[in-house]
Scaffold this motif. Structure first.
Motif, PDB file in Angstrom:
ATOM      1  N   CYS A 135      70.727 -13.880  47.121  1.00 10.45           N
ATOM      2  CA  CYS A 135      69.270 -13.705  46.997  1.00 10.45           C
ATOM      3  C   CYS A 135      68.733 -14.543  45.865  1.00 10.45           C
ATOM      4  CB  CYS A 135      68.938 -12.237  46.745  1.00 10.45           C
ATOM      5  SG  CYS A 135      68.680 -11.309  48.254  1.00 10.45           S
ATOM      6  N   SER A 168      88.511   0.881  45.842  1.00 10.42           N
ATOM      7  CA  SER A 168      88.410  -0.360  46.571  1.00 10.42           C
ATOM      8  C   SER A 168      87.082  -0.425  47.302  1.00 10.42           C
ATOM      9  CB  SER A 168      89.610  -0.508  47.459  1.00 10.42           C
ATOM     10  OG  SER A 168      89.715  -0.185  48.650  1.00 10.42           O
ATOM     11  N   THR A 198      84.421  -3.165  46.629  1.00  7.66           N
ATOM     12  CA  THR A 198      83.861  -3.944  47.720  1.00  7.66           C
ATOM     13  C   THR A 198      82.354  -3.848  47.677  1.00  7.66           C
ATOM     14  OG1 THR A 198      85.755  -3.249  49.023  1.00  7.66           O
ATOM     15  CG2 THR A 198      84.017  -4.292  50.207  1.00  7.66           C
ATOM     16  N   LEU A 199      81.897  -2.651  47.420  1.00  8.45           N
ATOM     17  CA  LEU A 199      80.452  -2.446  47.340  1.00  8.45           C
ATOM     18  C   LEU A 199      79.863  -3.264  46.192  1.00  8.45           C
ATOM     19  CD1 LEU A 199      78.000  -0.882  48.512  1.00  8.45           C
ATOM     20  CD2 LEU A 199      78.539   0.881  46.847  1.00  8.45           C
ATOM     21  N   PHE A 246      77.522 -10.522  45.589  1.00  9.28           N
ATOM     22  CA  PHE A 246      77.298 -11.658  46.497  1.00  9.28           C
ATOM     23  C   PHE A 246      75.876 -11.655  47.048  1.00  9.28           C
ATOM     24  CE2 PHE A 246      82.077 -11.909  47.353  1.00  9.28           C
ATOM     25  CZ  PHE A 246      82.231 -13.084  46.636  1.00  9.28           C
ATOM     26  N   ALA A 247      75.398 -10.480  47.355  1.00  7.04           N
ATOM     27  CA  ALA A 247      74.046 -10.364  47.903  1.00  7.04           C
ATOM     28  C   ALA A 247      73.031 -10.794  46.871  1.00  7.04           C
ATOM     29  CB  ALA A 247      73.787  -8.941  48.373  1.00  7.04           C
ATOM     30  N   LEU A 298      81.217  -5.851  44.761  1.00  5.67           N
ATOM     31  CA  LEU A 298      81.397  -7.265  45.054  1.00  5.67           C
ATOM     32  C   LEU A 298      80.369  -7.740  46.079  1.00  5.67           C
ATOM     33  CD1 LEU A 298      83.168  -9.679  44.389  1.00  5.67           C
ATOM     34  CD2 LEU A 298      84.697  -8.972  46.211  1.00  5.67           C
ATOM     35  N   SER A 299      80.114  -6.958  47.118  1.00 10.89           N
ATOM     36  CA  SER A 299      79.116  -7.363  48.107  1.00 10.89           C
ATOM     37  C   SER A 299      77.725  -7.397  47.508  1.00 10.89           C
ATOM     38  CB  SER A 299      79.178  -6.454  49.332  1.00 10.89           C
ATOM     39  OG  SER A 299      78.794  -5.152  49.010  1.00 10.89           O
ATOM     40  N   SER A 300      77.449  -6.452  46.605  1.00  9.77           N
ATOM     41  CA  SER A 300      76.140  -6.488  45.974  1.00  9.77           C
ATOM     42  C   SER A 300      75.995  -7.711  45.076  1.00  9.77           C
ATOM     43  CB  SER A 300      75.826  -5.255  45.249  1.00  9.77           C
ATOM     44  OG  SER A 300      76.257  -4.475  44.568  1.00  9.77           O
TER      45      SER A 300
END
Length: 165
Positions: free
Chosen positions: A20, A4, A8-9, A15-16, A11-13
């Motif tokens: 960007c 997880s 999350t990592l 999104f990032a 998924l956040s990347s």
């Protein structure tokens, strides 16, 4: 939890990266819009400058035309003035010459009348003088003839006296 955290990592990347990438696309899009606006502004400025130049050229051409018309009128006025001045001068010279000729004619006429009167007076004087001389000669000849006649009478009387004696 590892999964997880990893999810999350990831998924956040995503999104990032997506954020960007979206920001980058927005920046590129904004820069393209700015460039388009700059090109449109430059085009409008160029058109406006060309229009201003054209208007200035038309205005200067009109000013030059007006100046040429003004110079032509000034030259025409000057020529008319010079022509009138020359005409006045010629009339003045003609009148002066005419007056001078009339004066010379009157002077010559007076001189001729004076010479005629002088010649007439001289002729009358010569006639009177010749008349006086002729009268004097006539009187002298008459006196001489009377003397000769008297002398001839005396001689005839002497001869008669001498013959009668």
């Amino acid at each position: 939890m590892k999964k997880s955290l990893l999810a999350t990592l990831v998924l956040s990347s995503v999104f990032a990266l997506a954020a960007c990438d979206q920001a980058s696309k927005d920046q590129v899009s904004a820069k393209v819009e700015d460039a388009k606006a700059s090109v449109v502004e430059a085009k409008d400025a160029t058109v406006e400058a060309a229009k201003d130049v054209k208007d200035a050229v038309v205005e200067k051409a009109a000013e030059a035309k007006d100046k040429m018309v003004e110079m032509k009128d000034a030259a025409s006025d000057k020529m008319t003035e010079m022509k009138d001045s020359a005409s006045d001068k010629m009339t003045e010279m003609k009148d002066s010459a005419s007056d001078k000729m009339a004066e010379m004619k009157d002077s010559a006429s007076d001189k001729m009348a004076e010479m005629k009167d002088s010649a007439s007076d001289k002729m009358a004087e010569m006639k009177d003088s010749a008349s006086d001389k002729m009268a004097e000669m006539k009187d002298s000849a008459s006196d001489k003839m009377t003397e000769m006649k008297d002398a001839a009478k005396e001689k005839a009387a002497e001869v008669k006296d001498a013959v009668t004696k």
